[in-house]
Design an enzyme around this catalytic site. Structure first.
Site, PDB file in Angstrom:
ATOM      1  N   GLN A  97      -3.150   1.959  15.326  1.00  0.00           N
ATOM      2  CA  GLN A  97      -2.041   2.414  14.544  1.00  0.00           C
ATOM      3  C   GLN A  97      -1.000   3.728  15.110  1.00  0.00           C
ATOM      4  O   GLN A  97       0.112   3.355  14.987  1.00  0.00           O
ATOM      5  CB  GLN A  97      -2.559   3.071  13.300  1.00  0.00           C
ATOM      6  N   GLU A 148     -10.271   4.066   4.255  1.00  0.00           N
ATOM      7  CA  GLU A 148      -9.272   4.820   3.243  1.00  0.00           C
ATOM      8  C   GLU A 148      -9.762   4.399   2.086  1.00  0.00           C
ATOM      9  O   GLU A 148      -9.518   3.348   1.463  1.00  0.00           O
ATOM     10  CB  GLU A 148      -7.618   4.677   3.675  1.00  0.00           C
ATOM     11  N   ASP A 199      -9.062   0.534   2.680  1.00  0.00           N
ATOM     12  CA  ASP A 199      -8.066   0.333   3.339  1.00  0.00           C
ATOM     13  C   ASP A 199      -8.360   0.530   5.056  1.00  0.00           C
ATOM     14  O   ASP A 199      -8.079   1.626   5.345  1.00  0.00           O
ATOM     15  CB  ASP A 199      -6.598   0.999   3.318  1.00  0.00           C
ATOM     16  N   THR A 236      -8.659  -5.729   4.306  1.00  0.00           N
ATOM     17  CA  THR A 236      -8.668  -4.796   3.121  1.00  0.00           C
ATOM     18  C   THR A 236      -9.789  -5.240   2.434  1.00  0.00           C
ATOM     19  O   THR A 236      -9.802  -6.575   1.696  1.00  0.00           O
ATOM     20  CB  THR A 236      -7.313  -4.679   2.728  1.00  0.00           C
ATOM     21  N   ARG A 281      -7.107   3.747  13.785  1.00  0.00           N
ATOM     22  CA  ARG A 281      -6.319   4.832  14.082  1.00  0.00           C
ATOM     23  C   ARG A 281      -5.609   4.869  15.372  1.00  0.00           C
ATOM     24  O   ARG A 281      -4.412   5.189  15.620  1.00  0.00           O
ATOM     25  CB  ARG A 281      -7.082   6.107  13.786  1.00  0.00           C
ATOM     26  N   LYS A 288      -3.712  -2.058  10.629  1.00  0.00           N
ATOM     27  CA  LYS A 288      -4.385  -2.154   9.156  1.00  0.00           C
ATOM     28  C   LYS A 288      -4.484  -3.616   8.571  1.00  0.00           C
ATOM     29  O   LYS A 288      -5.466  -3.991   7.759  1.00  0.00           O
ATOM     30  CB  LYS A 288      -3.156  -1.660   8.067  1.00  0.00           C
ATOM     31  N   ASP A 336       0.912  -1.235   0.120  1.00  0.00           N
ATOM     32  CA  ASP A 336       0.219  -0.068   0.105  1.00  0.00           C
ATOM     33  C   ASP A 336       0.896   1.156   0.026  1.00  0.00           C
ATOM     34  O   ASP A 336       1.724   1.235   0.691  1.00  0.00           O
ATOM     35  CB  ASP A 336      -0.999  -0.033   1.340  1.00  0.00           C
ATOM     36  N   GLU A 372      -9.280  12.613   8.315  1.00  0.00           N
ATOM     37  CA  GLU A 372      -9.259  14.067   7.713  1.00  0.00           C
ATOM     38  C   GLU A 372     -10.699  14.654   7.613  1.00  0.00           C
ATOM     39  O   GLU A 372     -10.627  15.804   7.884  1.00  0.00           O
ATOM     40  CB  GLU A 372      -8.693  13.769   5.958  1.00  0.00           C
ATOM     41  N   HIS A 427      -3.562  14.424   1.102  1.00  0.00           N
ATOM     42  CA  HIS A 427      -3.698  13.164   2.299  1.00  0.00           C
ATOM     43  C   HIS A 427      -2.318  13.419   3.092  1.00  0.00           C
ATOM     44  O   HIS A 427      -2.676  13.385   4.295  1.00  0.00           O
ATOM     45  CB  HIS A 427      -3.905  11.946   1.799  1.00  0.00           C
ATOM     46  N   GLU A 431      -9.387   4.131  -1.665  1.00  0.00           N
ATOM     47  CA  GLU A 431      -8.209   3.917  -2.614  1.00  0.00           C
ATOM     48  C   GLU A 431      -8.697   3.310  -3.871  1.00  0.00           C
ATOM     49  O   GLU A 431      -9.414   2.766  -3.997  1.00  0.00           O
ATOM     50  CB  GLU A 431      -7.195   3.072  -1.866  1.00  0.00           C
TER      51      GLU A 431
END
Ligand code: CA
Length: 409
Positions: free
Chosen positions: A235, A194, A228, A252, A232, A248, A120, A355, A127, A196
């Site tokens: 992480q 996420e 993904d 996925t 948080r 993570k 990834d 975000e 971002h 993607e």
């Protein structure tokens, strides 16, 4: 005669023809998995169609996965696509093919290929800058010093890549807020998405031989949408100094349909202007445009929360492929690499809740209540389309995932 007469403007018309793997949902039907090609709201049993028409591609298509087709290489991909296009557009084939179409509502879609290695990336400048401002507010530059010189990436867990529609169990793990004196264990309280794009490698490469930028189309078969999922809190506590791990690797999600690169020729665009000189193996100034004009949409429980534009990605899929092999690492059929979270410049274009809510500071107002991070029972859906030939739209397969409660260890 449905499904041949796909309505004008359908993003899954004969100009698209993405590949997937399906089985008939009816327990009385034949349960085996087969390669399918989507046309409108139907799927064509590609292997059965090839047999019925006496096609030389029956061996590649009458399979339970896309793996043999992926391994067959660029010339075969183009030939098979040309044949499929003729099958679904030439009226003379209609009667022969009609029995081999199934309504999407009658089939179960499966992970269409065996995921080999999964990587990834982190290719959106918006971002990366947002994350930098959130986590390193005191840094002089929100980008790390390497960001404009190489496409940053990490190796993920291929065994937990799942197809759209698979539920995602809320992960548990360690977390430690900065003010806490010791870590605690429990279900993640900052579960995120996420948005993607995933790139699917077909043709392998030899270990020790880097793949140059110009060979991208010889190795990459197509693309899909990818979510993904990211915890948080897990992480943030674990990632220093070796990067993402359990925050993570629990899941996925990828779309069930793989869109061949040949369907996206009209969506190719130049990437953003490079602000730093690139080393020769990444310098794409004299290459074909490496970006894609994909318009992504992120919805939570059916409510659109963001529309990230893929055309804003700083690093291209070709550069990512060149970078991940420049040390001599080989490619395998079924390798999957994610673009990195897609975030545009404006607030409504951000591809993660991190975000969109600025790390939980600004809750989103949804019809069913406020959201900072995901709650149990939330369903996230990513969709996208790209410009196609003659003003058409090329639809990408959706990626859907429902959050279910954590399971105690
Ligand atoms: Ca990511």
């Amino acid at each position: 005669m449905p499904p041949f007469d796909v309505p004008e403007g359908d993003p899954f018309g004969p100009h698209n023809l993405p590949y997937g793997v399906f089985s008939l949902t009816d327990p009385a039907g034949a349960p085996e998995r087969r390669v399918g090609v989507r046309l409108g709201d139907h799927v064509l049993d590609a292997g059965a169609a090839a047999h019925a028409l006496g096609s030389p591609y029956a061996g590649l298509l009458a399979q339970p996965t896309l793996d043999p087709l992926l391994a067959a290489g660029r010339t075969a991909w183009s030939d098979v696509r040309r044949a499929l296009t003729a099958w679904v557009t030439v009226p003379a084939h209609r009667e022969t093919l009609a029995p081999h179409f199934h309504p999407l509502s009658d089939v179960t879609l499966h992970l269409p290929f065996t995921v080999a290695d999964y990587v990834d990336f982190y290719a959106s400048e918006n971002h990366a800058r947002n994350v930098g401002q959130i986590f390193r507010p005191d840094a002089a530059d929100s980008l790390t010093p390497n960001w404009k010189h190489l496409p940053i990436g990490y190796h993920g867990r291929s065994g937990t890549v799942v197809v759209s529609g698979t539920d995602v169990v809320r992960p548990s793990g360690q977390r430690k807020a900065p003010a806490d004196t010791a870590p605690v264990f429990g279900p993640s309280i900052r579960l995120d998405i996420e948005a993607e794009v995933g790139f699917v490698v077909g043709t392998p490469s030899e270990q020790g031989r880097p793949v140059p930028l110009g060979d991208y189309r010889d190795h990459v078969f197509g693309l899909c949408l990818l979510n993904d999922w990211s915890a948080r809190d897990i992480q943030a506590w674990e990632y220093v100094p070796l990067g993402p791990f359990l925050g993570k690797s629990f899941a996925t999600s990828v779309s069930a349909w793989i869109t061949p690169l040949d369907a996206l020729d009209d969506a190719r665009v130049a990437p953003p202007v490079r602000t730093h000189p690139l080393l020769p193996y990444l310098d794409d100034a004299s290459e074909e445009p490496g970006g894609y004009d994909l318009r992504i949409s992120v919805a939570i429980n059916g409510h659109v929360v963001s529309e990230p534009p893929f055309s804003t990605m700083y690093w291209t899929a070709a550069q990512q492929l060149a970078h991940m092999t420049v040390n001599g690492a080989s490619l395998r059929t079924g390798d999957l690499y994610g673009s990195g979270t897609v975030s545009g410049a404006s607030e409504g274009e951000r591809g993660s809740l991190l975000e969109l809510t600025w790390n939980g500071r600004d809750a989103l107002e949804l019809p069913d209540g406020k959201r900072t991070f995901l709650e149990d029972g939330d369903e996230v859906t990513l969709t996208a389309w790209a410009p196609g030939p003659g003003g058409t739209r090329v639809g990408l397969g959706e990626v859907r995932g429902l959050i279910t409660p954590a399971v105690s260890p």
